[in-house]
Enzyme design. Structure first.
Site, PDB file in Angstrom:
ATOM      1  N   HIS A   1      48.455 -28.784  29.489  1.00  0.00           N
ATOM      2  CA  HIS A   1      47.726 -27.848  28.622  1.00  0.00           C
ATOM      3  C   HIS A   1      47.953 -28.114  27.135  1.00  0.00           C
ATOM      4  O   HIS A   1      47.562 -27.295  26.296  1.00  0.00           O
ATOM      5  CB  HIS A   1      48.088 -26.385  28.946  1.00  0.00           C
TER       6      HIS A   1
ATOM      7  N   ARG B   1      43.541 -19.922  12.655  1.00  0.00           N
ATOM      8  CA  ARG B   1      44.283 -20.793  11.729  1.00  0.00           C
ATOM      9  C   ARG B   1      43.592 -22.139  11.688  1.00  0.00           C
ATOM     10  O   ARG B   1      42.616 -22.380  12.402  1.00  0.00           O
ATOM     11  CB  ARG B   1      45.722 -20.978  12.218  1.00  0.00           C
TER      12      ARG B   1
END
Length: 623
Positions: A235, A297
């Site tokens: 992941h 972000r």
């Protein structure tokens, strides 16, 4: 425009922000921990402030110290980079409350996207397609299993506060659901202090598509097109590219439009990324791409978007934070060419991607393409932080040009004695399925065995090692190295793993077109991103290993648990203790059935590389 900026981060992203700030005439203030006192970002900034000990939780994650450093050193704004406190709404609010400028989205926007279940509900209300699943408040195992049965297997259990691959379980049939749920909830509670989960339909041919969005304080929101981040290991993204291969204009318009609606739904300002999961079993189609989450972000992979759009996203961030409107309208943005980025990690693929630390005695990433790094030759890779040491980015007129350029960059990577994944990345780029864009998030796991290069050198590389050794005699030695030209007509004794052999270049055979260097005791050869070490027989054999039964620390770290006691009988493979280093835990297991003869550490102890942590004496039947 902001005049002075504190960067609340380290490594390559801190260096990246400093470069753009310098271009804009903005004074920069760096912060650093004990481990980073001599780091590149510290040397680059106009000013640097010490904020605490090496562990991030005692330095880079202590918001009060960062804000105090900004106020005491005349910084009017704080850029969080990514990671650390970049998506911490409370820190963002504290920055604003201190009268400083926060280079990021409003705290309320961060909170709105912070929990996966609430974010998905919000997106569904905004008309953004979301993955079929269950977001309900009833968290009883009975209700969750009933919902999973109704969705249809396989399903994905996800912690609502999760991230980084933690708090996530794939379940393939009803019989396995309750055990997986229990495991997921335990991990979520331990990692995030929140064991609430959601359910999603598991996509069997998933591609990870994300869209770069930007908003300002004047109500403008645009997208800067999509990226494909499907090549992942556990992941974690490994290789990213833009635009997504196989994305037609109609699908792009639908997905990017959905991303803009998502950002508008939370009144978004600054840089953000809307992440989607695509069912690519029949190619990329707008009706099979669903919202996953939003990262509030700048992303690690932002350079590929910059390369195809010609925009500086950090400059955009600083402009927006300073109250200016977005630098471009949507109709002024377009895609030119293709870009691919590879994350260069300090890790050893041949040893299960174990992080590698130490001084960069030799560090040469070449001069081609775009290189984003926070280290130089002579710097040290610390065990306290993420092991990414550089990002290598290549762009070209089309995808094949970009692949070729990045493969050439990876082929020339020279790093020693720290190990890297450059050879692994090189093999992934040259894979036939990658070249044909037959991608999904399971690509690396399926092909792992063939992508990890053989750690043992071929005969061609033995001969290359001999060339390095013999050429260095005439040219001088040392870690600065040189490129090979033609083999000398001579012989040399080289060794690996304590075994030596004479390599006679007069006996014929080819040698790899490699590079390398020689020092007093060894020869190091670099080839296709890999580093191969050969001992020189004249200096004696390779250093000895610990005796049988010794558990040796593979890197500096902290002992987080000790699971056995002195004189305790243990079985082969049994976990004896756990070592934490570079944000990862490493279980140290018994090499055979035996008895604990030596136990040299306790929980909480800090240990150095190659320290003998414990020793197992074999049982008579095992010896």
């Amino acid at each position: 425009m902001i005049k002075s900026l504190l960067i609340a981060n380290r490594g390559e992203i801190a260096c990246r922000v400093i470069r753009t700030a310098r271009k804009l005439g903005i004074r920069t203030v760096a912060v650093y921990s004990d481990a980073d006192a001599k780091a590149l970002h510290v040397r680059m900034a106009d000013q640097a402030v010490h904020i605490g000990p090496s562990p991030a939780r005692e330095s880079y994650l202590v918001g009060e110290r960062i804000i105090a450093a900004a106020k005491q050193n005349g910084a009017e704004a704080i850029h969080p980079g990514y990671g650390f406190l970049s998506e911490n709404a409370d820190f963002a609010q504290a920055v604003l409350d201190a009268g400083l400028v926060w280079v990021g989205p409003k705290p309320d926007s961060i909170r709105a996207m912070g929990l996966k279940d609430a974010a998905k509900k919000l997106m569904a209300d905004a008309g953004v397609p979301v993955t079929p699943g269950y977001l309900g408040e009833d968290q009883s195992p009975k209700r969750l299993k009933a919902e999973a049965d109704a969705i249809g297997y396989p399903v994905l259990i996800k912690a609502v506060a999760g991230g980084g691959g933690k708090g996530m379980r794939r379940v393939d049939d009803a019989a396995a659901f309750l055990d997986a749920l229990d495991s997921c909830k335990r991990e979520a509670a331990s990692s995030f202090g929140n064991n609430i989960v959601l359910l999603e339909k598991y996509i069997l041919s998933p591609r990870h598509i994300e869209v770069q969005v930007f908003g300002d304080a004047h109500g403008n929101v645009v997208h800067l097109f999509e990226r494909d981040c499907s090549l992942q290991r556990r992941h974690q993204k490994v290789i990213e590219e833009a635009p997504a291969p196989g994305m037609d204009e109609a699908t792009r318009e639908a997905v990017c439009g959905a991303a803009v609606r998502a950002a508008q739904a939370v009144d978004y300002e600054g840089a953000g990324t809307i992440e989607f999961i695509a069912d690519a079993s029949e190619g990329l189609r707008a009706d099979r791409i669903w919202f996953m989450e939003m990262n509030t972000r700048l992303q690690v992979e932002h350079p590929v978007t910059e390369e195809i759009t010609g925009q500086d996203l950090v400059e955009w961030q600083l402009c927006v934070a300073g109250g200016e409107p977005l630098p471009k309208r949507q109709d002024e943005l377009s895609i030119t060419g293709h870009a691919i980025e590879a994350r260069l990690y300090a890790e050893d693929p041949a040893k299960g991607f174990l992080p590698s630390v130490g001084k960069l005695e030799h560090f040469d990433l070449g001069e081609d393409g775009r290189i984003e790094t926070g280290v130089e030759e002579g710097d040290a890779i610390s065990p306290f932080y993420d092991p990414m040491i550089a990002k290598l980015v290549a762009s070209g007129a089309d995808r094949q040009d970009a692949i070729t350029g990045l493969a050439n960059m990876l082929e020339g990577v020279e790093v020693w004695p720290v190990r890297t994944n450059a050879g692994f990345l090189f093999e992934a780029l040259l894979d036939e399925d990658f070249g044909a864009a037959r991608l999904d998030t399971g690509f690396i796991e399926r092909k792992l065995a063939q992508l990890v290069p053989d750690p043992e050198p071929s005969d061609d590389l033995w001969r290359a090692g001999a060339v390095v050794a013999l050429a260095a005699n005439a040219q001088g030695s040392g870690p600065d190295g040189f490129r090979l030209n033609a083999p000398s007509r001579s012989a040399v004794a080289l060794g690996r793993n304590g075994q030596f052999r004479t390599v006679d270049l007069e006996s014929g055979g080819t040698f790899a077109a490699a590079s390398g260097f020689r020092d007093e005791d060894r020869v190091v050869v670099f080839y296709e991103g890999q580093a191969y070490e050969f001992a020189l027989a004249a200096r004696g054999k390779v250093g000895g290993a610990a005796s049988d039964g010794a558990l040796i620390a593979p890197m500096p770290g902290k002992v987080t648990s000790v699971d056995v006691g002195p004189s305790e009988r243990v079985a082969k493979g049994q976990r004896l203790l756990t070592l934490e280093a570079m944000k990862m835990e490493h279980a140290m297991v018994a090499p055979f059935d035996g008895t604990i003869a030596e136990l040299n550490v306790e929980a909480g102890a800090q240990v150095q590389v190659e320290a003998v942590l414990a020793r197992v004496e074999p049982n008579e039947a095992s010896s």
